[in-house]
Structure formats: C-alpha cells, structure tokens
Design a protein around this motif. Structure first.
Motif, PDB file in Angstrom:
ATOM      1  N   LEU A  89       0.822  -1.209   0.000  1.00 40.97           N
ATOM      2  CA  LEU A  89       0.000   0.000   0.000  1.00 40.97           C
ATOM      3  C   LEU A  89       0.857   1.260   0.000  1.00 40.97           C
ATOM      4  O   LEU A  89       0.600   2.207  -0.745  1.00 40.97           O
ATOM      5  N   TRP A  90       1.904   1.275   0.834  1.00 42.95           N
ATOM      6  CA  TRP A  90       2.763   2.456   0.942  1.00 42.95           C
ATOM      7  C   TRP A  90       3.548   2.705  -0.346  1.00 42.95           C
ATOM      8  O   TRP A  90       3.703   3.848  -0.762  1.00 42.95           O
ATOM      9  N   LEU A  91       4.044   1.662  -0.974  1.00 41.47           N
ATOM     10  CA  LEU A  91       4.746   1.834  -2.251  1.00 41.47           C
ATOM     11  C   LEU A  91       3.784   2.378  -3.299  1.00 41.47           C
ATOM     12  O   LEU A  91       4.129   3.302  -4.042  1.00 41.47           O
ATOM     13  N   GLY A  92       2.590   1.819  -3.370  1.00 38.99           N
ATOM     14  CA  GLY A  92       1.599   2.312  -4.325  1.00 38.99           C
ATOM     15  C   GLY A  92       1.267   3.772  -4.086  1.00 38.99           C
ATOM     16  O   GLY A  92       1.222   4.571  -5.025  1.00 38.99           O
ATOM     17  N   GLY A  93       1.060   4.138  -2.833  1.00 32.56           N
ATOM     18  CA  GLY A  93       0.773   5.526  -2.502  1.00 32.56           C
ATOM     19  C   GLY A  93       1.923   6.445  -2.852  1.00 32.56           C
ATOM     20  O   GLY A  93       1.721   7.544  -3.391  1.00 32.56           O
ATOM     21  N   TYR A  94       3.138   6.005  -2.555  1.00 38.37           N
ATOM     22  CA  TYR A  94       4.328   6.804  -2.863  1.00 38.37           C
ATOM     23  C   TYR A  94       4.451   7.043  -4.362  1.00 38.37           C
ATOM     24  O   TYR A  94       4.642   8.181  -4.815  1.00 38.37           O
ATOM     25  N   ILE A  95       4.328   5.996  -5.152  1.00 39.48           N
ATOM     26  CA  ILE A  95       4.480   6.130  -6.601  1.00 39.48           C
ATOM     27  C   ILE A  95       3.392   7.038  -7.176  1.00 39.48           C
ATOM     28  O   ILE A  95       3.668   7.916  -7.998  1.00 39.48           O
ATOM     29  N   LEU A  96       2.156   6.852  -6.726  1.00 40.01           N
ATOM     30  CA  LEU A  96       1.067   7.691  -7.231  1.00 40.01           C
ATOM     31  C   LEU A  96       1.240   9.151  -6.813  1.00 40.01           C
ATOM     32  O   LEU A  96       0.851  10.057  -7.543  1.00 40.01           O
ATOM     33  N   SER A  97       1.827   9.381  -5.637  1.00 42.66           N
ATOM     34  CA  SER A  97       1.979  10.749  -5.155  1.00 42.66           C
ATOM     35  C   SER A  97       3.168  11.472  -5.786  1.00 42.66           C
ATOM     36  O   SER A  97       3.179  12.695  -5.851  1.00 42.66           O
ATOM     37  N   ASP A 147       9.215   5.611 -15.349  1.00 41.90           N
ATOM     38  CA  ASP A 147      10.262   5.478 -14.329  1.00 41.90           C
ATOM     39  C   ASP A 147       9.782   4.855 -13.012  1.00 41.90           C
ATOM     40  O   ASP A 147      10.266   5.216 -11.932  1.00 41.90           O
ATOM     41  N   LEU A 148       8.850   3.942 -13.089  1.00 40.89           N
ATOM     42  CA  LEU A 148       8.312   3.325 -11.872  1.00 40.89           C
ATOM     43  C   LEU A 148       9.359   2.491 -11.143  1.00 40.89           C
ATOM     44  O   LEU A 148       9.400   2.487  -9.903  1.00 40.89           O
ATOM     45  N   ASN A 149      10.200   1.808 -11.897  1.00 37.43           N
ATOM     46  CA  ASN A 149      11.226   0.986 -11.250  1.00 37.43           C
ATOM     47  C   ASN A 149      12.230   1.843 -10.486  1.00 37.43           C
ATOM     48  O   ASN A 149      12.710   1.444  -9.427  1.00 37.43           O
ATOM     49  N   GLU A 150      12.536   3.023 -11.006  1.00 35.09           N
ATOM     50  CA  GLU A 150      13.458   3.928 -10.298  1.00 35.09           C
ATOM     51  C   GLU A 150      12.834   4.421  -8.995  1.00 35.09           C
ATOM     52  O   GLU A 150      13.507   4.498  -7.967  1.00 35.09           O
ATOM     53  N   LEU A 151      11.550   4.757  -9.045  1.00 34.57           N
ATOM     54  CA  LEU A 151      10.861   5.173  -7.819  1.00 34.57           C
ATOM     55  C   LEU A 151      10.819   4.030  -6.806  1.00 34.57           C
ATOM     56  O   LEU A 151      11.037   4.235  -5.612  1.00 34.57           O
ATOM     57  N   ALA A 152      10.547   2.817  -7.288  1.00 31.91           N
ATOM     58  CA  ALA A 152      10.504   1.654  -6.394  1.00 31.91           C
ATOM     59  C   ALA A 152      11.876   1.392  -5.774  1.00 31.91           C
ATOM     60  O   ALA A 152      11.978   1.083  -4.581  1.00 31.91           O
ATOM     61  N   LYS A 153      12.937   1.553  -6.563  1.00 34.59           N
ATOM     62  CA  LYS A 153      14.286   1.356  -6.023  1.00 34.59           C
ATOM     63  C   LYS A 153      14.583   2.347  -4.903  1.00 34.59           C
ATOM     64  O   LYS A 153      15.120   1.977  -3.866  1.00 34.59           O
ATOM     65  N   SER A 154      14.238   3.619  -5.117  1.00 31.41           N
ATOM     66  CA  SER A 154      14.505   4.609  -4.068  1.00 31.41           C
ATOM     67  C   SER A 154      13.664   4.321  -2.826  1.00 31.41           C
ATOM     68  O   SER A 154      14.120   4.523  -1.705  1.00 31.41           O
ATOM     69  N   TYR A 155      12.455   3.824  -3.020  1.00 32.70           N
ATOM     70  CA  TYR A 155      11.595   3.448  -1.897  1.00 32.70           C
ATOM     71  C   TYR A 155      12.232   2.318  -1.088  1.00 32.70           C
ATOM     72  O   TYR A 155      12.331   2.391   0.134  1.00 32.70           O
ATOM     73  N   TYR A 156      12.658   1.265  -1.768  1.00 28.73           N
ATOM     74  CA  TYR A 156      13.231   0.109  -1.073  1.00 28.73           C
ATOM     75  C   TYR A 156      14.603   0.393  -0.472  1.00 28.73           C
ATOM     76  O   TYR A 156      15.000  -0.234   0.495  1.00 28.73           O
ATOM     77  N   ALA A 190       9.025  12.348  -0.242  1.00 26.25           N
ATOM     78  CA  ALA A 190       7.647  12.513  -0.709  1.00 26.25           C
ATOM     79  C   ALA A 190       7.017  13.752  -0.110  1.00 26.25           C
ATOM     80  O   ALA A 190       7.360  14.174   0.993  1.00 26.25           O
ATOM     81  N   ASN A 191       6.077  14.302  -0.839  1.00 25.93           N
ATOM     82  CA  ASN A 191       5.212  15.356  -0.331  1.00 25.93           C
ATOM     83  C   ASN A 191       4.210  14.651   0.590  1.00 25.93           C
ATOM     84  O   ASN A 191       3.394  13.859   0.139  1.00 25.93           O
ATOM     85  N   VAL A 192       4.274  14.931   1.870  1.00 21.92           N
ATOM     86  CA  VAL A 192       3.485  14.197   2.857  1.00 21.92           C
ATOM     87  C   VAL A 192       1.985  14.367   2.627  1.00 21.92           C
ATOM     88  O   VAL A 192       1.227  13.404   2.733  1.00 21.92           O
ATOM     89  N   ALA A 193       1.553  15.555   2.302  1.00 22.40           N
ATOM     90  CA  ALA A 193       0.121  15.782   2.071  1.00 22.40           C
ATOM     91  C   ALA A 193      -0.374  14.984   0.865  1.00 22.40           C
ATOM     92  O   ALA A 193      -1.447  14.372   0.906  1.00 22.40           O
ATOM     93  N   GLU A 194       0.418  14.964  -0.193  1.00 20.24           N
ATOM     94  CA  GLU A 194       0.049  14.206  -1.391  1.00 20.24           C
ATOM     95  C   GLU A 194       0.088  12.705  -1.113  1.00 20.24           C
ATOM     96  O   GLU A 194      -0.791  11.961  -1.552  1.00 20.24           O
ATOM     97  N   LEU A 195       1.089  12.249  -0.384  1.00 15.38           N
ATOM     98  CA  LEU A 195       1.190  10.837  -0.030  1.00 15.38           C
ATOM     99  C   LEU A 195      -0.030  10.410   0.780  1.00 15.38           C
ATOM    100  O   LEU A 195      -0.633   9.363   0.517  1.00 15.38           O
ATOM    101  N   ARG A 196      -0.410  11.216   1.758  1.00 17.19           N
ATOM    102  CA  ARG A 196      -1.579  10.883   2.576  1.00 17.19           C
ATOM    103  C   ARG A 196      -2.841  10.798   1.712  1.00 17.19           C
ATOM    104  O   ARG A 196      -3.656   9.890   1.870  1.00 17.19           O
ATOM    105  N   ALA A 197      -3.005  11.717   0.784  1.00 18.08           N
ATOM    106  CA  ALA A 197      -4.171  11.704  -0.099  1.00 18.08           C
ATOM    107  C   ALA A 197      -4.211  10.425  -0.946  1.00 18.08           C
ATOM    108  O   ALA A 197      -5.275   9.808  -1.106  1.00 18.08           O
ATOM    109  N   LYS A 198      -3.060  10.018  -1.462  1.00 13.63           N
ATOM    110  CA  LYS A 198      -3.020   8.806  -2.293  1.00 13.63           C
ATOM    111  C   LYS A 198      -3.235   7.547  -1.456  1.00 13.63           C
ATOM    112  O   LYS A 198      -3.884   6.604  -1.907  1.00 13.63           O
ATOM    113  N   LEU A 199      -2.705   7.519  -0.227  1.00 12.23           N
ATOM    114  CA  LEU A 199      -2.957   6.375   0.656  1.00 12.23           C
ATOM    115  C   LEU A 199      -4.444   6.274   0.972  1.00 12.23           C
ATOM    116  O   LEU A 199      -5.018   5.171   0.972  1.00 12.23           O
TER     117      LEU A 199
END
Length: 87
Positions: free
Chosen positions: A10-18, A45-54, A60-69
C-alpha cells in the motif's frame, strides 16, 4: 518509456502515485483464503521510484502521499463493502 508495476505494498503504491504522473490501472482484491490485494500502476520510471523506496531514499510530499494512501484505502474498503452486501 511507460511501464507497469504491480505491488501489494500500500505504501509503495501511494508513494508512486503521489510522486509521479502514474495511473492506477487495476486493483485485484481477494477475500478467499489469505486476503490479498494487488495494485497495478502504469507510468514512467516506476522501477526507479521503487528502487529509491526500497533503499529508504525516497522523498515525498506528505500531504500528497496521505491523499493517495486514503484513495487506495477507499478502494479496499469499498471492495469489502461490496463483498459483504453481496454485489
């Protein structure tokens, strides 16, 4: 180049969408046996975002991340409501 990433995180999905212009293309929810959910996200560039996440280097913009979560959670809860009501 557009790519598709599928995740149950869920958090990875929210991060990528945000943090990108990616779109949620599909959500598969299973309530049988072991409950699970899979998010399919399409974008650049989804794989690059996933790499930085892992690597724990993601910013991340916290407000945007919260909205996507909340958006992703709403999808999950709506699936549960539909299942319970027999739709």
């Amino acid at each position: 180049m557009s790519e598709t990433l599928t995740t149950c995180d869920l958090w990875l999905g929210g991060y990528i969408l945000s943090e990108s212009d990616a779109e949620l293309k599909d959500v598969q929810v299973s309530f049988e046996g072991r409950k699970s959910i899979l998010f399919s996200i399409k974008g650049e560039d989804l794989n690059e975002l996933a790499k930085s996440y892992y690597k724990q280097e993601a910013l991340a913009n916290v407000a945007e991340l919260r909205a996507k979560l909340n958006f992703l959670r709403d999808i999950i809860f709506e699936s549960r409501r539909q299942r319970k009501s027999g739709r």
